[in-house]
Design an enzyme around this catalytic site. Sequence first.
Site, PDB file in Angstrom:
ATOM      1  N   ASP A  12     -13.163  17.676  24.912  1.00 27.15           N
ATOM      2  CA  ASP A  12     -12.314  16.852  25.900  1.00 27.15           C
ATOM      3  C   ASP A  12     -12.676  17.667  27.096  1.00 27.15           C
ATOM      4  O   ASP A  12     -12.892  19.001  27.269  1.00 27.15           O
ATOM      5  CB  ASP A  12     -10.788  17.585  25.586  1.00 27.15           C
ATOM      6  CG  ASP A  12      -9.988  16.824  26.356  1.00 27.15           C
ATOM      7  OD1 ASP A  12      -9.588  15.632  26.419  1.00 27.15           O
ATOM      8  OD2 ASP A  12      -9.079  17.549  27.112  1.00 27.15           O
ATOM      9  N   GLU A  28     -16.575  14.187  26.338  1.00 26.39           N
ATOM     10  CA  GLU A  28     -15.788  13.408  27.215  1.00 26.39           C
ATOM     11  C   GLU A  28     -16.270  13.905  28.590  1.00 26.39           C
ATOM     12  O   GLU A  28     -15.546  14.916  29.107  1.00 26.39           O
ATOM     13  CB  GLU A  28     -14.395  13.754  26.974  1.00 26.39           C
ATOM     14  CG  GLU A  28     -13.539  12.624  27.806  1.00 26.39           C
ATOM     15  CD  GLU A  28     -12.028  12.989  28.290  1.00 26.39           C
ATOM     16  OE1 GLU A  28     -11.219  12.337  28.465  1.00 26.39           O
ATOM     17  OE2 GLU A  28     -11.891  14.223  28.257  1.00 26.39           O
TER      18      GLU A  28
END
Length: 551
Positions: free
Chosen positions: A211, A275
């Site tokens: 993330d 990401e």
Amino acid sequence: MTTTLGAEWWRSAVIYQVYPRSFADGDGDGIGDLAGITTRLPALARLGVDAVWFSPFFRSPQKDAGYDVADYCDIDPLFGTLADFDALRAEATELGLRIIVDLVPNHSSDQHRWFQEALAAAPGSPERARYLFRDGLGADGSVPPNNWQSVFGGPAWTRITEADGAPGQWYLHLFDTSQPDFDWSNREVQEQFLDVLRFWLDRGVDGFRVDVAHGMIKADGLPDYTPPAEAGSMGGGQEAGETPPYWAQPGVHPIFREWRELLNGYEGDRMLAGEAWVDPLAKLADWVRPDEMHQTFNFAYLETPWTADAQRTVIDDSLAAFGSVGAPSTWVLSNHDVVRHASRLALTAENPQGDGIGPKSKGLPEPLLGLRRARAATMLMLALPGSAYLYQGEELGLPEAIDLPDEARQDPTWFRTGGERYGRDGCRVPIPWEADAPAYGFNATGASWLPQPAGYREMSRDLQEGRAGSTLELYRRALSVRRAHALGHGSLEWLGGYGPSVLAFRNGDVTVIANLGEEPVALPAGETLLCSGEISRAGLPSDTTVWIATP
């Protein structure tokens, strides 16, 4: 250890994202859990995907749906236990599915033991040094250390009260106030996450989705920065050729090299997928150099308008950029942070990433057009060489849930912007399994943490199973043909002669034609393997993609 170069599973995998709280609920409390997910894994195996990526299920106060982690090595009781995870992984292995877990290293929850220790410690202490604490500006320190704004809206700094009751330092949170950013220049932080990686690798996971992989390092001095008004929240100015001081800093790369070295010591081609909202694609390729991550999400592709020129350009740029460093291109159309592409592709007004859509949004989509384009876009995507990501429910053709009541919304974006931005709840509504079951089969009680639209009934999986022309059967057939013809391992050759509104290319022994214009397109000779819609006598209709066996 890794296999022969180019044969690793992640180079061509189709990876299915499960958002745990909205996939399947085993205990009936209205929130999905690992036990419920385990019972539904056979459906994913039948769909034909290669791996399943799980959004966070770690111990968390759930201020941001689990992306605020309090313990990286335990399961939140909301989702179950470590034993439940082990059972899930065993079932996935039995079904031939690989498991990817979501790691959140940019920030923790404010309930993490480390942050609680930092609050209790003094300024300048080792405990504070794990996070980005700074003194405020002005004579009394009442002005934030800089002007940065949170991705969720509002200031990116919060002032604490010291143990003696006096106003104290400020801490950085690029997201919610409950998500303080780690200081990744601190070796103790780096060592902690190496241990977290080992914990899950030893438990048998096949990889990690990382993330905010572009945000872990901040520029020295934390200088002021004001992004362009039109910038998306996660890009924050890169679209204008700028590099914000909190995104895409070069210091992230040594971190990922160390992670890659760790993964290389494990059997079975373990992988890292980042990401990373980084522009341009040529710069994003730095994240997937041979000694860093294996993949990174292709958000440039996700955000590309539904026009032939734009699609061709992003496909060429993607293949060139990722190919230049020996990495596969990835392709993605929907996830838990963006408007579902069955709605997004039919929007007629600007919709920056993270804003979401709701009843009062401008340019709301026309549902039938959105679904038609979504099916065509998916078939285009799955024909491209590389790895593809699917988001739960898109195989059912689910649109964004637009008419959620204000009182039901839970995304921090909604609250931090005073309702000006709807946020991401609309793509996170629990998905439908059986048309006539409670909560459409999400559980046995009918409870649902977000209300499900009535229209979900007709899109339920059981009504689409085996029904010719259904979106579910389109996906299933597309994945089968993709595997049979090795499209993920193929190469792309553009074909001319179809006009400016048509994308036509050959990948191996399959010819792909996508009509993004308004007029029908005549098709070449050959067996039709699959089509996203009905082919008329006049040819391939607008917003339709076909795969044809190349003679």
